[in-house]
Scaffold this active site. Structure first.
Site, PDB file in Angstrom:
ATOM      1  CE  LYS A 254      45.302  60.675  12.447  1.00 57.65           C
ATOM      2  NZ  LYS A 254      44.159  60.989  13.342  1.00 57.65           N
ATOM      3  CG  ASP A 259      46.836  59.974  18.527  1.00 52.83           C
ATOM      4  OD1 ASP A 259      47.734  60.628  19.106  1.00 52.83           O
ATOM      5  OD2 ASP A 259      45.736  60.461  18.217  1.00 52.83           O
ATOM      6  CE  LYS A 266      44.181  59.800  20.903  1.00 53.11           C
ATOM      7  NZ  LYS A 266      42.967  60.530  20.547  1.00 53.11           N
ATOM      8  NE  ARG A 340      42.900  68.725  13.650  1.00 51.97           N
ATOM      9  CZ  ARG A 340      41.784  68.942  14.342  1.00 51.97           C
ATOM     10  NH1 ARG A 340      41.323  70.167  14.519  1.00 51.97           N
ATOM     11  NH2 ARG A 340      41.122  67.925  14.867  1.00 51.97           N
TER      12      ARG A 340
END
Length: 489
Positions: A254, A259, A266, A340
């Site tokens: 990954k 992110d 977040k 994922r």
């Protein structure tokens, strides 16, 4: 750092020897004059061979050996495969602190630990401990001193040192990639690094860009990457040095170069650390570099889905339903569960396109893994006991620790969706690491597979165990582990 071998040392700025706890001798030191021996005896009594303790003895200017450094190894019965690596790292850092141009380490005799292992640990610990991420500092780190290892020379020793240098350099390369800030490392940048090492190391490299990703049905990678101006890439590195018809090992990593969490934003605290969300992909690139340089007689494929997860007008949303490369559909409940999705596409592609004998993936996937296992052990989920055993064996040799978590039908049921084949998060906060792995399991048909959640171990965090060869920042976790696995196939 240049590394040399000598049978004995007649002249050096710093001669380093190991001392076991409750011992009265420096391991492998050999004959020395009475005056120096007396000083060493007293120094050994003072330090008691305690693990990691260093004691420097200055000698007279007339002496060809300017200083002797004694390094404690602790109790013999407590020695691990990591002890000499960690203590050698401290020695190397001390040599640089003293601004030396070279230093020497006496390899301990075989009755302490096997010589090949000792020499490898000395090389790995010394090289990795001297790594510093100073790419963006005006004042650079001091030059690394050269190392001489005092050991009986043989072809096996020479080979062990060469291999250890390649492995250490690849771990350092991986750390360097992972430490890059997000403005300096986009998916395209990562793809360019892969292209560079493929040219230098006789690897085949192909990069699948956004238009083709959409056309070929990589719905997970396309969805996660669509909110950023830095468009997604799927990086594939091929190494074929085994029998022509032998099925390869596929490694998937990954690489979310940054992110934010996307629409499911977040918290701001420690968001800067999300530059490390690319560590799994960096690990795969580092492993592929080493595999080629080691010229391993096997076939290995590295696959790195790389995206930047950003909020924006084109971002994917909670409530979306996307179609993955496998043909299965996924309901999006949280855009911060993005890893994922991109891994699912890459795993399906790797299995379908390469028909591998095993697949291993690496991902900074879940904070739940840190809650479960802390920051010194990676979570492992697998569908194959034999493959799991081999990874455990490699872990025991490299001391990159892993721990297996269960995966049964109950966990797989937790990601079933009422409106799609599955949803991208489980039920509440329960078993977050395992439900993430269950999502990935849906992308694998019958191939033996191991998933390594490296969220806690990919970079140094508050509770990370201090190791000399893992300075602050990315750790390169997984490089040594998987290279050991591949070398012992």
């Amino acid at each position: 750092m240049k590394i040399r071998i000598e049978n004995s040392k007649k002249k050096t700025s710093l001669l380093c020897g190991f001392v076991l706890e409750n011992s009265t001798k420096v391991l492998g030191l050999g004959k020395i004059d009475a005056k120096t021996a007396s000083i060493i005896d007293q120094s050994i009594k003072d330090m008691e061979g305690k693990l990691g303790k260093l004691n420097i003895i200055p000698l007279s200017e007339k002496n060809s050996i300017q200083r002797i450094l004694l390094a404690g190894l602790g109790k013999k019965e407590d020695l691990t495969r990591d002890t000499i690596r960690a203590v050698s790292g401290k020695i190397a850092q001390k040599a640089r602190e003293l601004k030396l141009k070279e230093f020497s380490i006496i390899a301990p005799p075989s009755f302490v630990t096997d010589t090949i292992s000792s020499v490898s640990q000395i090389v790995e610990g010394s090289k990795m401990a001297l790594y510093k991420f100073d790419n963006f500092k005006s004042e650079k780190s001091e030059e690394s001193p050269d190392l001489t290892i005092i050991v009986s020379k043989s072809n096996k020793i020479v080979k062990a040192i060469k291999n250890a240098e390649i492995i250490a350099n690849s771990a350092i390369f991986t750390k360097g990639l992972a430490n890059l800030p997000p403005n300096e490392c986009t998916p395209n940048t990562l793809a360019n690094f892969a292209k560079i090492i493929s040219k230098n190391n006789k690897l085949k490299c192909k990069v699948i860009s956004e238009p083709e990703l959409k056309k070929r049905g990589f719905g997970g990678i396309s969805a996660v990457g669509q909110g950023s101006k830095n468009r997604p890439k799927l990086i594939v590195l091929e190494y074929n040095n085994g029998p022509r018809n032998e099925k390869p090992i596929v490694l998937v990593g990954k690489a979310v170069t940054f992110d934010t969490g996307g629409i499911s934003l977040k918290p701001g605290d420690k968001m800067d650390e999300m530059k490390f969300d690319k560590c799994g992909g960096c690990t795969v690139i580092g492993i592929m570099k080493a595999v080629s340089e080691l010229k391993l007689p096997t076939n290995v494929i590295g696959i790195v889905p790389s995206v930047e997860n950003m909020p924006g007008g084109e971002s994917y949303r909670p409530g979306d339903i996307i179609k993955l490369y496998s043909g299965k559909t996924a309901e999006i409940l949280n855009t911060d569960a993005e890893g994922r999705l991109i891994l699912a596409d890459a795993l399906s592609y790797g299995e379908k396109f390469y028909s591998p004998k095993a697949i291993i993936d690496f991902a900074t996937l879940t904070g739940a893994c840190i809650v479960a296992l802390g920051t010194n052990v990676a979570g492992m989920v697998s569908n194959n006991e034999k493959l799991t055993k081999k990874i455990y064996d490699a872990s025991s040799r490299t001391t990159e620790e892993v721990w297996e978590l269960p995966l049964n039908q109950d966990y797989i049921d937790m990601i079933k969706s009422e409106v799609a084949d599955m949803k991208n998060v489980g039920i509440g906060r329960s078993a977050g690491t395992i439900t993430a792995a269950a999502f990935l399991r849906n992308s694998i048909e019958n191939t033996p597979w191991v998933h390594l959640d490296i969220a806690g171990v990919a970079w140094t965090q508050t509770s990370t165990k201090e190791k000399s060869y893992n300075p602050k920042g990315a750790t390169g976790f997984g490089v040594r582990l998987i290279l050991d696995y591949l070398q012992n196939l």
